[in-house]
Design an enzyme around this catalytic site. Sequence first.
Site, PDB file in Angstrom:
ATOM      1  CD  GLU A  71     -40.087  47.408 -14.126  1.00  0.00           C
ATOM      2  OE1 GLU A  71     -39.054  46.690 -13.939  1.00  0.00           O
ATOM      3  OE2 GLU A  71     -41.050  47.483 -13.694  1.00  0.00           O
ATOM      4  N   GLY A  90     -40.503  47.824  -7.928  1.00  0.00           N
ATOM      5  CA  GLY A  90     -40.073  48.205  -6.617  1.00  0.00           C
ATOM      6  C   GLY A  90     -38.730  48.794  -6.534  1.00  0.00           C
ATOM      7  CB  CYS A 144     -37.044  42.146  -9.710  1.00  0.00           C
ATOM      8  SG  CYS A 144     -38.555  42.659 -10.211  1.00  0.00           S
ATOM      9  CG  ASN A 162     -43.875  44.404 -11.694  1.00  0.00           C
ATOM     10  OD1 ASN A 162     -42.615  44.724 -10.991  1.00  0.00           O
ATOM     11  ND2 ASN A 162     -43.604  44.150 -12.879  1.00  0.00           N
ATOM     12  CG  ASN A 199     -43.059  45.153  -7.215  1.00  0.00           C
ATOM     13  OD1 ASN A 199     -43.313  45.463  -6.077  1.00  0.00           O
ATOM     14  ND2 ASN A 199     -43.134  46.071  -8.236  1.00  0.00           N
TER      15      ASN A 199
END
Length: 265
Positions: free
Chosen positions: A195, A205, A75, A13, A77
Amino acid sequence: MCFRFQKMQGLGNDFVVIDARNQAFAPILNFLVTLCDRRLGVGCDQLVILEPPDLPGADVKVRFFNPDGSEAGACGNASRCVARLLGNAPVLQTQAGLLPSFVAPDGQIGVDMGAPKLGWAEIPLAHEADTLALPLPGAPAACSMGNPHATFFTGVDEAVSRGPALEYDPLFPERANIGFADIRARDEIRLRVWERGAGLTPACGSGACAAVVNGVRLGLLDRTCRVEMDGGWLTITWREADGHVLMTGPATLVFEGEWRGGEHA
């Protein structure tokens, strides 16, 4: 417009991180879309802008932008990537609140993603509904991890075929991230996430956090669970003591660069 940036990734990602604390950067919509484009710009799943914090206890303010230019509340990640980039376990100020980071014993980066929001109006949904069984085919469970998530525990095969339409379902007034999970054991799942604003990515994540929270609420999972996504593994713990969700995984600096292009495509 000229500025420096870092390209980072967590489980594939990937993110363009721009530190606007020490250089001028204006988040112009068309320009954000260009930067995220893998042919016209640098290319990323999300653009991350660092700004001076304006809340006590925060070390940095972090803003997340999707490839379509829309701003996301959180977010996971990207938060780990920012924590890795800055070092010293910073506290991140986000739309989802203050997110403390930490370094795990194995050197991976962890972030306290806070407590999930479970009420239908908090997610939000367009109308009152059971958040453990939404009125959609497959009856997904829903929660917010700073952004809205719905999780199907019916396997991962439908992520691409069903994700695009479900993202825009009228039940989700702010759209939603749509997760599809395959339960392997009470402490392990396989997950793919469509997403909001980005499509199918190698990892999500906040989607992993939401999947574990929803699985625990349904009695399907333990509070600590390993989550395998296309890009690799995260460990998620929904801590019983305070209801916070801890996410641990890798974060890597890929390269640094300087943008010397124009403001618009």
